[in-house]
Design an enzyme around this catalytic site. Structure first.
Site, mmCIF file in Angstrom:
data_model
loop_
_atom_site.group_PDB
_atom_site.id
_atom_site.type_symbol
_atom_site.label_atom_id
_atom_site.label_comp_id
_atom_site.label_asym_id
_atom_site.label_seq_id
_atom_site.Cartn_x
_atom_site.Cartn_y
_atom_site.Cartn_z
ATOM 1 N N ASP A 41 0.824 -1.217 0.000
ATOM 2 C CA ASP A 41 0.000 0.000 0.000
ATOM 3 C C ASP A 41 0.856 1.265 0.000
ATOM 4 O O ASP A 41 0.693 2.159 0.822
ATOM 5 C CB ASP A 41 -0.972 -0.021 1.180
ATOM 6 C CG ASP A 41 -2.013 -1.120 1.022
ATOM 7 O OD1 ASP A 41 -3.036 -0.863 0.374
ATOM 8 O OD2 ASP A 41 -1.770 -2.239 1.508
ATOM 9 N N HIS A 43 0.942 3.697 -2.294
ATOM 10 C CA HIS A 43 0.047 4.825 -2.587
ATOM 11 C C HIS A 43 0.780 6.127 -2.905
ATOM 12 O O HIS A 43 0.458 7.193 -2.369
ATOM 13 C CB HIS A 43 -0.948 5.031 -1.441
ATOM 14 C CG HIS A 43 -2.018 3.983 -1.377
ATOM 15 N ND1 HIS A 43 -2.919 3.768 -2.394
ATOM 16 C CD2 HIS A 43 -2.312 3.056 -0.423
ATOM 17 C CE1 HIS A 43 -3.727 2.778 -2.073
ATOM 18 N NE2 HIS A 43 -3.369 2.317 -0.885
ATOM 19 N N ASP A 84 -0.875 -1.932 -4.558
ATOM 20 C CA ASP A 84 -1.391 -0.565 -4.427
ATOM 21 C C ASP A 84 -0.250 0.444 -4.449
ATOM 22 O O ASP A 84 -0.027 1.200 -3.494
ATOM 23 C CB ASP A 84 -2.239 -0.391 -3.161
ATOM 24 C CG ASP A 84 -3.724 -0.651 -3.411
ATOM 25 O OD1 ASP A 84 -4.056 -1.129 -4.509
ATOM 26 O OD2 ASP A 84 -4.538 -0.387 -2.515
ATOM 27 N N ASN A 116 -5.925 -3.391 -5.949
ATOM 28 C CA ASN A 116 -7.125 -2.827 -6.572
ATOM 29 C C ASN A 116 -6.886 -1.426 -7.116
ATOM 30 O O ASN A 116 -7.447 -1.050 -8.154
ATOM 31 C CB ASN A 116 -8.300 -2.816 -5.583
ATOM 32 C CG ASN A 116 -8.024 -2.014 -4.328
ATOM 33 O OD1 ASN A 116 -7.207 -2.420 -3.497
ATOM 34 N ND2 ASN A 116 -8.695 -0.882 -4.160
ATOM 35 N N HIS A 117 -5.998 -0.647 -6.469
ATOM 36 C CA HIS A 117 -5.762 0.717 -6.939
ATOM 37 C C HIS A 117 -4.876 0.774 -8.176
ATOM 38 O O HIS A 117 -4.717 1.852 -8.753
ATOM 39 C CB HIS A 117 -5.195 1.580 -5.812
ATOM 40 C CG HIS A 117 -6.228 2.004 -4.825
ATOM 41 N ND1 HIS A 117 -7.182 2.954 -5.100
ATOM 42 C CD2 HIS A 117 -6.494 1.579 -3.563
ATOM 43 C CE1 HIS A 117 -7.972 3.117 -4.055
ATOM 44 N NE2 HIS A 117 -7.576 2.282 -3.109
ATOM 45 N N ASP A 120 -7.155 2.141 -10.821
ATOM 46 C CA ASP A 120 -7.738 3.479 -10.755
ATOM 47 C C ASP A 120 -7.581 4.206 -12.081
ATOM 48 O O ASP A 120 -8.212 5.245 -12.306
ATOM 49 C CB ASP A 120 -7.075 4.303 -9.647
ATOM 50 C CG ASP A 120 -7.479 3.825 -8.262
ATOM 51 O OD1 ASP A 120 -8.478 3.093 -8.161
ATOM 52 O OD2 ASP A 120 -6.783 4.165 -7.293
ATOM 53 N N HIS A 217 -3.027 -8.928 -2.272
ATOM 54 C CA HIS A 217 -3.660 -7.653 -1.933
ATOM 55 C C HIS A 217 -5.122 -7.956 -1.636
ATOM 56 O O HIS A 217 -6.006 -7.740 -2.457
ATOM 57 C CB HIS A 217 -3.523 -6.647 -3.070
ATOM 58 C CG HIS A 217 -3.857 -5.253 -2.645
ATOM 59 N ND1 HIS A 217 -2.938 -4.431 -2.031
ATOM 60 C CD2 HIS A 217 -5.013 -4.549 -2.690
ATOM 61 C CE1 HIS A 217 -3.515 -3.273 -1.736
ATOM 62 N NE2 HIS A 217 -4.782 -3.331 -2.128
ATOM 63 N N HIS A 252 -3.714 -4.222 1.472
ATOM 64 C CA HIS A 252 -5.106 -3.826 1.248
ATOM 65 C C HIS A 252 -5.787 -3.273 2.495
ATOM 66 O O HIS A 252 -6.405 -2.211 2.428
ATOM 67 C CB HIS A 252 -5.923 -4.977 0.659
ATOM 68 C CG HIS A 252 -7.315 -4.580 0.247
ATOM 69 N ND1 HIS A 252 -7.562 -3.501 -0.581
ATOM 70 C CD2 HIS A 252 -8.540 -5.114 0.539
ATOM 71 C CE1 HIS A 252 -8.869 -3.404 -0.784
ATOM 72 N NE2 HIS A 252 -9.483 -4.353 -0.110
ATOM 73 N N GLN A 254 -4.246 -2.275 5.117
ATOM 74 C CA GLN A 254 -3.338 -1.228 5.590
ATOM 75 C C GLN A 254 -3.160 -1.249 7.107
ATOM 76 O O GLN A 254 -3.353 -0.253 7.796
ATOM 77 C CB GLN A 254 -3.802 0.144 5.073
ATOM 78 C CG GLN A 254 -3.791 0.213 3.555
ATOM 79 C CD GLN A 254 -4.274 1.525 2.963
ATOM 80 O OE1 GLN A 254 -5.013 1.536 2.005
ATOM 81 N NE2 GLN A 254 -3.828 2.636 3.524
ATOM 82 N N ARG A 375 -10.043 8.485 7.102
ATOM 83 C CA ARG A 375 -10.670 7.192 6.818
ATOM 84 C C ARG A 375 -11.571 6.718 7.961
ATOM 85 O O ARG A 375 -12.648 6.171 7.728
ATOM 86 C CB ARG A 375 -9.556 6.167 6.535
ATOM 87 C CG ARG A 375 -10.012 4.756 6.200
ATOM 88 C CD ARG A 375 -8.792 3.830 6.154
ATOM 89 N NE ARG A 375 -9.142 2.454 5.864
ATOM 90 C CZ ARG A 375 -9.006 1.871 4.689
ATOM 91 N NH1 ARG A 375 -8.541 2.558 3.660
ATOM 92 N NH2 ARG A 375 -9.334 0.598 4.512
ATOM 93 N N ARG A 379 -15.926 6.855 6.677
ATOM 94 C CA ARG A 379 -16.539 5.537 6.476
ATOM 95 C C ARG A 379 -17.498 5.168 7.610
ATOM 96 O O ARG A 379 -18.026 4.052 7.625
ATOM 97 C CB ARG A 379 -15.452 4.466 6.347
ATOM 98 C CG ARG A 379 -14.593 4.635 5.102
ATOM 99 C CD ARG A 379 -13.388 3.717 5.108
ATOM 100 N NE ARG A 379 -12.593 3.885 3.900
ATOM 101 C CZ ARG A 379 -12.350 2.925 3.009
ATOM 102 N NH1 ARG A 379 -12.826 1.721 3.199
ATOM 103 N NH2 ARG A 379 -11.632 3.161 1.935
ATOM 104 N N ARG A 410 -10.289 10.810 0.625
ATOM 105 C CA ARG A 410 -9.033 10.167 1.001
ATOM 106 C C ARG A 410 -8.149 10.968 1.941
ATOM 107 O O ARG A 410 -7.090 10.487 2.340
ATOM 108 C CB ARG A 410 -8.231 9.823 -0.263
ATOM 109 C CG ARG A 410 -9.007 9.046 -1.303
ATOM 110 C CD ARG A 410 -9.489 7.701 -0.804
ATOM 111 N NE ARG A 410 -8.403 6.749 -0.691
ATOM 112 C CZ ARG A 410 -8.578 5.450 -0.490
ATOM 113 N NH1 ARG A 410 -9.805 4.967 -0.352
ATOM 114 N NH2 ARG A 410 -7.544 4.636 -0.406
#
Length: 550
Positions: A41, A43, A84, A116-117, A120, A217, A252, A254, A375, A379, A410
């Site tokens: 992750d 990022h 990620d 998954n990212h 994007d 992930h 994922h 994190q 986050r 959420r 984010r």
């Protein structure tokens, strides 16, 4: 000077033995030392943050030191990422993570799981990233629908000393739900655990590796309690034959996967303290939080077909804590000794950093208070950041109300000046603002469905100009702009193309007659709204209990 102190040591012995017979290339009765290093992750955090924490330059120094230490003891190193790489830092996002992949090359990564990212952006961007990377991007469970063929390499093989090591890649099957549906028209994400079983069998029959590791992930959920998320590493480990993997290098969720007790992670792991990884069904599961804050280190000894973990630690990369002194002044103090930045890496990444900063640092507005986008808030509850973003979308589209996934927010913005960089950190995905004209009856049906999205997931909705009390799957006292919804009236709702095309499981709107894609990027819309509304008064956007669940 040794960079490291031993972490969780000999008490963490475990054994990994392949179920099938292998073609023995290793020497009998010889002990081989293998060190697996891992991150996840990332990022977009190729550069240190404003406090001098993490970044690939310090990470390279750390990894180089470990390589030297391990080599001096006759061992070998494998460096893996749980995926990620994309999305999170504007300087990276604007350059399609090119600095990150080139920096990872210099650190010497051996392989990564596709996260998954990585989706994007359109697949063409990911294919370009594969070209930049001098290491394989792995996923065994991503298929092209039209051909039934895998889109990426399912595994990679490495020779370390006399040992053959296989690394399998796996990606959460939530990707199609939480990513942009427009990018998945011909892509299928199969169940990772099912694919893992098939790949392990195939490897054992064909390549006969001495060691199999999964770079995943998928997320780590205590005791396999994954809630509305897809099953993660714990569930997969339990579903596989016992000990069929030496370890799972994850991502994922994190988290620092440091167990306080069986099936329960430490709640607030303190950097630099011992970390015991999870173990399920004879398989170690590790994860190194996020952003390159740590490098995980697992030291193994392999002897006569058995793989034993003899030490594990999470090594902080210049992480700091805020300390307030008696005079009221505060400063950030390192948890562990400082790791110097590698100058070759600085030379490589500086042009990318400078290019990004030039575009992002210009002031676009200001706010008199914090805009909450963390986050653990967006959420779970309504926030002023959610209201601000949706106000911008309503302003651009002339909408009566607006809805979006909380997971699309984010970052927070602190009181003071606001730059475009701040905005892009809040909305880094490049989604498009859309709207739909719907009857009151359609609005009732839509909002009833969206209100069922659970907290503690990216799908949890943020609302603007909407009020209701949700109970037993129904909405009571539903109002738009303070007025009861008229089933015969037409209303306009603003949202993002991500949600409108079914992202996060929201009802699809893009096939409705009243649907319009504006073509305006979300961050640009927010930027323009801040510019014209500045200085922002956060009290204007503060939620006042308009929506509630019973």
């Amino acid at each position: 000077m040794k960079l490291l102190q031993r972490g969780v040591a000999l008490a963490l012995l475990t054994t990994f033995t392949l179920a099938s017979e292998t073609a023995l290339a290793y020497e009998q009765d010889k002990t081989y030392k293998i060190t697996v290093l891992h991150t996840n992750d990332h990022h977009g955090h190729f550069w240190r943050n404003e406090y001098g924490e993490y970044g690939l330059a310090a990470q390279k120094t750390l990894v180089d030191g470990i390589r030297k230490e391990v080599a001096a003891e006759g061992g070998s190193v494998l460096l893996l990422s749980g995926g990620d790489i994309n999305t999170g830092v504007p300087e990276s996002d604007l350059q399609d993570a090119e600095p990150d992949f080139r920096g990872m090359n210099l650190v010497g990564y051996d392989a990564m799981a596709i996260g998954n990212h990585e989706f994007d952006n359109p697949l063409t961007v990911l294919r370009q990233q594969e070209k930049w990377a001098k290491f394989p991007l792995l996923s065994a469970n991503i298929y092209q629908k039209s051909t039934g063929e895998r889109l990426f390499k399912p595994w990679a093989l490495f020779k370390r000393q006399d040992l053959k090591i296989a690394v399998i890649g796996l990606t959460t099957d939530d990707t199609a739900k939480i990513g942009n549906p427009e990018y998945f028209t011909d892509i299928e994400f199969r169940k990772p655990a099912d694919e893992a079983k098939l790949v392990i069998q195939e490897l054992q029959q064909t390549e006969k590796p001495d060691i199999i590791i999964a770079a995943t992930h998928m997320g780590h959920y205590d005791n396999g309690e994954h809630g509305s998320n897809a099953p993660g590493d714990v569930e997969m480990a339990r579903a596989l034959p016992a000990g069929s993997l030496a370890m799972i290098v994850g991502g994922h969720s994190q988290d620092p996967v440091c167990m306080a007790a069986e099936n329960k992670k430490q709640v607030d792991y303190v950097p630099g303290t011992p970390c015991k990884p999870d173990q399920q069904n004879g398989i170690w599961i590790v994860q190194a939080h996020e952003w390159g804050k740590y490098v995980g280190r697992a030291d193994f000894e392999f002897r006569n077909g058995e793989m034993k973990m003899v030490n594990y630690q999470l090594i902080p990369v210049n992480l700091k804590k805020k300390v307030t002194w008696e005079d009221g002044k505060s400063e950030r103090v390192l948890y562990t000794p400082e790791i110097a930045e590698n100058q070759q890496m600085i030379s490589l990444l500086s042009p990318f950093q400078n290019k990004g900063k030039a575009q992002l640092e210009v002031k676009i507005g200001e706010t008199n208070g914090r805009l909450e986008g963390d986050r653990d808030k967006v959420r779970f509850v309504q926030t002023n950041m959610g209201r601000l973003i949706l106000a911008a979308q309503m302003d651009r589209t002339g909408a009566d109300f607006a809805v979006m996934s909380g997971g699309g927010i984010r970052d927070s913005i602190e009181a003071g000046d606001i730059s475009y960089k701040n905005v892009l950190k809040v909305q880094p995905f490049g989604n498009v603002v859309v709207y739909a004209d719907m009857t009151g009856k359609e609005v009732i049906d839509y909002l009833t469905a969206v209100a069922q999205m659970k907290p503690d997931s990216g799908a949890y909705p943020q609302f603007a100009n909407v009020s209701f009390v949700a109970k037993d799957g129904k909405l009571n006292d539903l109002k738009i702009k303070g007025e009861p919804v008229d089933p015969a009236k037409t209303y306009r709702m603003a949202t993002l193309n991500f949600n409108a095309t079914g992202g996060d499981g929201y009802p699809r709107l893009d096939n409705k007659p009243g649907y319009v894609n504006t073509g305006f990027i979300d961050a640009e819309v927010l930027k323009a709204y801040i510019q014209k509304s500045s200085p922002l008064d956060v009290s204007v956007y503060e939620p006042k209990g308009e929506v509630s669940w019973q």
